[in-house]
Design an enzyme around this catalytic site. Structure first.
Site, short mmCIF file in Angstrom:
data_model
loop_
_atom_site.label_atom_id
_atom_site.label_comp_id
_atom_site.label_asym_id
_atom_site.label_seq_id
_atom_site.Cartn_x
_atom_site.Cartn_y
_atom_site.Cartn_z
N LYS A 200 10.06 -14.93 -10.66
CA LYS A 200 10.21 -16.20 -11.38
C LYS A 200 8.85 -16.86 -11.60
CE LYS A 200 13.83 -18.51 -10.59
NZ LYS A 200 14.89 -19.28 -9.92
N ARG B 99 12.94 -23.99 -6.33
CA ARG B 99 13.72 -22.76 -6.51
C ARG B 99 13.03 -21.60 -5.82
NH1 ARG B 99 14.37 -25.14 -11.80
NH2 ARG B 99 16.56 -25.29 -12.43
N GLY C 211 21.51 -15.98 -7.41
CA GLY C 211 22.48 -16.71 -6.61
C GLY C 211 22.40 -16.49 -5.12
N MET D 154 19.73 -17.01 -3.01
CA MET D 154 18.93 -17.96 -2.22
C MET D 154 19.10 -19.36 -2.79
SD MET D 154 15.58 -15.70 -1.30
CE MET D 154 15.35 -15.19 -3.00
N ARG E 115 13.70 -13.53 -16.94
CA ARG E 115 13.63 -12.37 -16.04
C ARG E 115 14.37 -11.23 -16.72
NH1 ARG E 115 17.60 -14.99 -11.43
NH2 ARG E 115 19.48 -15.13 -12.70
N HIS F 188 28.54 -16.94 -11.34
CA HIS F 188 28.12 -16.12 -10.20
C HIS F 188 28.94 -14.84 -10.12
CE1 HIS F 188 28.46 -14.90 -5.91
NE2 HIS F 188 27.15 -15.08 -5.94
N SER G 243 17.14 27.08 1.71
CA SER G 243 17.88 25.89 1.30
C SER G 243 17.94 24.96 2.49
CB SER G 243 19.30 26.26 0.85
OG SER G 243 20.00 25.11 0.42
N CYS H 69 20.47 21.33 0.05
CA CYS H 69 21.91 21.29 -0.20
C CYS H 69 22.63 20.28 0.68
CB CYS H 69 22.53 22.67 -0.04
SG CYS H 69 22.35 23.37 1.62
N TYR I 298 14.96 23.02 -6.67
CA TYR I 298 16.22 22.40 -7.08
C TYR I 298 16.76 21.53 -5.96
CZ TYR I 298 18.68 25.85 -4.18
OH TYR I 298 19.14 26.59 -3.12
#
Length: 893
Positions: A26, A96, A105, A107, A352, A468, A777, A844, A864
């Site tokens: 902010k 704020r 919402g 804080m 934002r 909210h 693996s 895996c 992978y």
């Protein structure tokens, strides 16, 4: 001396958007907007470093902060030509929070700070509007008392509702100046009774009380819960923004609102938002009054009679549209902005990056790329991989019958059915018991965050598209219907009613977040089509990523699902799952209770055709893609019967008695089966089991290759080995069986033999093991267990405590422990490659579908990752983002 305070607005902005780590999102954006010449009320930001110091020093502020704040307040007084605490011309400010990551919402905020019994009179005279002054004062008392003094909102709401009832008013705006004066006195009585002391009159005390409350809210329960859900470290801290007040409640030429530069639910490139005339910001987001649409198009879409800003304030609407374009062009992102209009003058209070649903995020990223605003790599980087999970959930079947109960605003898309609960605590407790619930509230507040996360969907009777409930639900991917005004919630009786219907807690309802409809009962669903923007962005991701993505699957259905989601092979086929099938479990049990190899082979001969068919089904679906098949892994006692009836059946087919079966079961029982007679140890003891499985694999490969004309190259994986000798013993069986199948069929075929690295010793001995193993693996589920010495099945009892006190930042069974387990993975990769440069490396464990773990896998050079079918798209996107991050690091090195 350390600089703790940075100014913005007017002719002086000391920060910019690149300083979000220090100034919070902010504060950084306020400074940036001011530098762009946008109308931002002047103010200053207290840095996140102060928050860190505050908690590191037992909630004490660092040296020099108070002096710097005093200097900044003096500058604000000069900029506004007003004085803080002055009885004739008072300066009022808002306080704020502003963390580096957006936490809407979560804080605390305080508006109108600086009002007291004297300054309110000065404000009334200065503005010529006594009603406005006392409306601002009663708001300030309520907000400050709740945020700073800990007085619950409902105490004030009860007093306000009584005042409205006495006046016969429906809205706050219908109360007179005298009504509001009386409210102020009653509010002060509420405070006095609650804290056993007066409401603070000293503006300086109010200022530091507000600053302390915002820093304190960083550690409140709802903020902590939000951080945990979104992987935001507590160490980041929050900044505090002190800003000159501008007033949207000063008359009918004033307003306040929230807007998004694109639709946060659908991603449509259309201005989207809500506003209220003669109101302050919390009125819009809290659902206290029904917000009005910004544009005429939105008014038509919502089928509302409430006037749009475009028709009530056309010039200001045009100004806001111009600012919308400037902000989105500058940030190259969809923006969520807050604005206030005071006496026909427009001010921006915040911008934002806007929270959005996953479908909206995909559409925005793709369209911004096609518009030339961003490139493909940036578009791919914009989508949080885990959020793709939202796309894989069902939507309502359009042909299904629906019993409509009510209708509200379509605040967050998706559909779900569940039982009604009326409190966040009940939602959480019932969800923990496995019940699917829908949280029904008049409106939600930040305190409901835990219940919103636990619920499958959210329904509110108040609030708009930027309330909210709507914002949080979209961020969580929960279906949400807001502002269902025809419904009435009664918390005492735990019912929700319309004119002619009543539902109670425990009744089932269905929400359609795309239409805003609420249905009685459960409505059938259908799976979504993964095409359009999703398909386009995933095509870009696939071009970028280096790592392949396989799946963990052993059924035909799972394999087909994984292929649909883009899997490029199977990284783990768990053959033991096949052993539990009803048509073969008896033969498996007969094999286990057999006394001789000959008897075991008879049972295995029965199992082998069924195993072969399993593999044929898998090879058919995967059509030439690599398939890694793990030989039998779990201890044998897991397959033995537990009931007397099952034991009698095994005894009958095995030609023995129940006593023998019972004795064999007791003989195989182990005190610690996870570290017992399992994995390759079974193959060493009973090589005929490995032989049967290898024969089934190779015969299936030959038959499918003959049928399809495409080669099948199976990868046979030996589990739980800690030495080369174990690999060699079982590999000899596999190779001999392969030669026999080739001789019998007259077909030559390729295959690989490798191992799972799931023990610390195996990782340490990887160089030697790679002499025999053609691929590794990493079975990180067991590798995590054996490295930590923690049982995954029992860890849930104490892992939350370990996370709470900071021993673990994340559950190591969800996100790979890169410091310890990761070090073993890296070491094994290096030693394996040193011995066999072309060794194939994969993972895996469950970590293969965790985005943070996928990034690590890319960094150590795995070829992978393999994960469950429904996490394949997540892994594909995470792998692409890992490649992009690696490129960026290399370019800056």
């Amino acid at each position: 001396m350390t600089k703790w305070v940075y100014r913005f607005g007017g002719d002086k902005s000391e920060g910019n958007s690149g300083m979000r780590n220090l100034l919070g999102g902010k504060g950084a954006n306020l400074a940036e907007m001011a530098s762009l010449g946008l109308p931002v009320p002047p103010g200053f930001t207290i840095t996140t470093e102060v928050c860190t110091a505050f908690y590191d020093n037992n909630r004490q502020y660092p040296e020099g902060l108070k002096d710097q704040v005093a200097q900044a307040m003096a500058w604000l007084e000069e900029m506004n030509n007003k004085s803080f605490g002055d009885e004739a011309n008072p300066l009022l400010v808002s306080i704020r929070s502003g963390a580096r990551a957006s936490m809407p919402g979560m804080m605390d905020t305080v508006l109108n700070l600086g009002l007291n019994d004297s300054t309110v009179e000065g404000l009334a005279k200065k503005t010529g509007d006594e009603r406005f002054a006392y409306d601002s004062y009663r708001r300030f008392i309520q907000m400050y008392s709740n945020v700073v003094l800990g007085v619950e909102h409902y105490h004030f709401e009860d007093v306000l509702e009584a005042a409205k009832a006495k006046r016969g008013a429906k809205l706050d705006t219908e109360l007179t100046a005298q009504d509001l004066k009386d409210l102020v006195l009653k509010y002060k009585d509420v405070v006095k009774n609650a804290i056993d002391g007066p409401f603070p009159e000293d503006p300086e005390e109010q200022l530091w009380g507000g600053i302390g409350a915002v820093f304190g809210s960083w550690m409140n329960q709802r903020a902590a819960t939000y951080r945990k859900l979104h992987d935001i470290p507590a160490s980041w801290g929050t900044a505090v923004n002190v800003q000159s007040m501008v007033f949207g409640n000063l008359g009918n030429d004033c307003a306040t609102g929230v807007a998004f530069t694109r639709n946060p639910s659908t991603g449509e490139n259309a201005f989207y938002g809500e506003y209220l005339v003669n109101a302050q910001g919390e009125d819009v987001v809290a659902g206290i009054r029904t917000p009005q649409p910004i544009s005429l198009a939105a008014k038509a879409a919502q089928e509302t009679d409430l006037p749009a800003m475009e028709e009530v304030m056309p010039k200001l609407y045009d100004q806001l549209c111009e600012m919308r374009t400037r902000l989105e062009t500058h940030y190259k992102e969809m923006q969520d902005l807050e604005f206030t209009i005071e006496k026909d003058t427009l001010y921006l209070l915040q911008t934002r990056n806007g929270k959005r649903t996953t479908p909206a995020a995909l559409r925005i990223a793709v369209e911004m790329c096609e518009e030339g605003m961003i490139d493909e790599r940036e578009a791919v980087s914009r989508i949080p991989p885990a959020s793709l999970d939202q796309l894989l959930h069902p939507t309502l079947d359009p042909t299904a019958k629906r019993d409509l109960f009510g209708r509200g605003l379509p605040a967050s898309p998706g559909a779900c059915s569940g039982t009604i609960v009326f409190s966040a605590d009940d939602a959480e407790s019932k969800a923990q018991l496995g019940e699917t619930v829908i949280l029904v509230r008049e409106e939600t507040s930040p305190e409901d965050i835990h219940g919103m996360h636990a619920a499958a969907g959210i329904l509110t009777t108040r609030g708009g598209m930027t309330s909210h409930a709507a914002v949080v639900a979209r961020g969580m991917g929960r279906p949400c219907v807001c502002g269902a005004g025809e419904l009435h919630v009664n918390y005492k009786t735990k019912t929700v009613t319309t004119k002619d219907k009543t539902l109670k807690e425990g009744d089932v309802i269905t929400l359609d977040g795309a239409t805003g409809e609420v249905m009685i009962g459960s409505v059938p669903t259908i799976q979504p089509e993964l095409s359009g923007d999703f398909a386009k962005l995933m095509t870009w991701a696939d071009k970028i990523r280096r790592m392949k993505v396989r799946t963990n699957a052993e059924t035909k259905a799972d394999c087909e699902t994984a292929r649909k989601f883009g899997a490029e092979g199977i990284g783990l086929c768990r053959t033991e799952h096949m052993f539990f099938e009803a048509d073969r479990i008896t033969a498996v049990r007969r094999m286990i209770v057999a006394e001789t190899e000959a008897d075991r082979r008879k049972a295995l001969d029965e199992i082998q055709p069924m195993q072969k068919q399993d593999f044929k089904d898998i090879f058919t679906v995967m059509r030439g893609l690599p398939v890694t098949i793990r030989l039998l892994d779990p201890p044998l006692h897991e397959f033995l019967p537990k009931t007397d009836a099952d034991m009698e059946e095994v005894a009958r087919v095995a030609g023995t008695d129940v006593l023998h079966v019972s004795q064999r079961s007791a003989q195989l029982h182990e005190a610690n089966p996870m570290l017992g007679h399992r994995g390759c140890r079974l193959g060493v003891t009973y090589p005929e089991i490995s032989e049967m499985q290898a024969r089934a694999i190779f015969e299936a490969a030959v038959e499918i290759a003959n049928e399809t004309g495409e080669p099948v190259i199976p990868e046979v994986m030996i589990p739980l080995a800690f030495s080369k000798k174990e690999i060699d013993l079982i590999k000899d069986v596999i190779d001999r069986t392969a030669h026999e199948v080739q001789a019998a069929t007259g077909k030559k075929f390729e295959y690989l033999v490798g191992t799972m690295i799931e023990l610390p010793r195996a990782a340490l001995m990887a160089g030697e093991i790679a002499q025999s193993a053609q691929f590794f693996s990493f079975g990180t589920n067991d590798l995590t267990q054996t490295t930590f010495g923690i049982s995954r099945d029992d860890a849930a009892h104490f892992l939350p405590d370990y996370e709470r006190v900071g021993i673990f930042e994340h559950d190591p069974f969800v996100t790979l422990d890169q410091e310890g387990v990761g070090q073993l993975v890296k070491l094994a990769c290096e030693r394996g490659k040193a011995t066999r440069p072309d060794i194939k490396l994969g993972i895996c464990g469950e970590h293969g579908g965790d985005p943070a773990s996928v990034i690590f896998c890319n960094s150590v050079g795995l070829d992978y990752v393999s994960c469950s079918p429904y996490r394949v798209p997540i892994a594909r996107l995470a792998a692409a983002q890992a490649a992009i991050s690696s490129e960026r690091r290399d370019s800056t090195a």
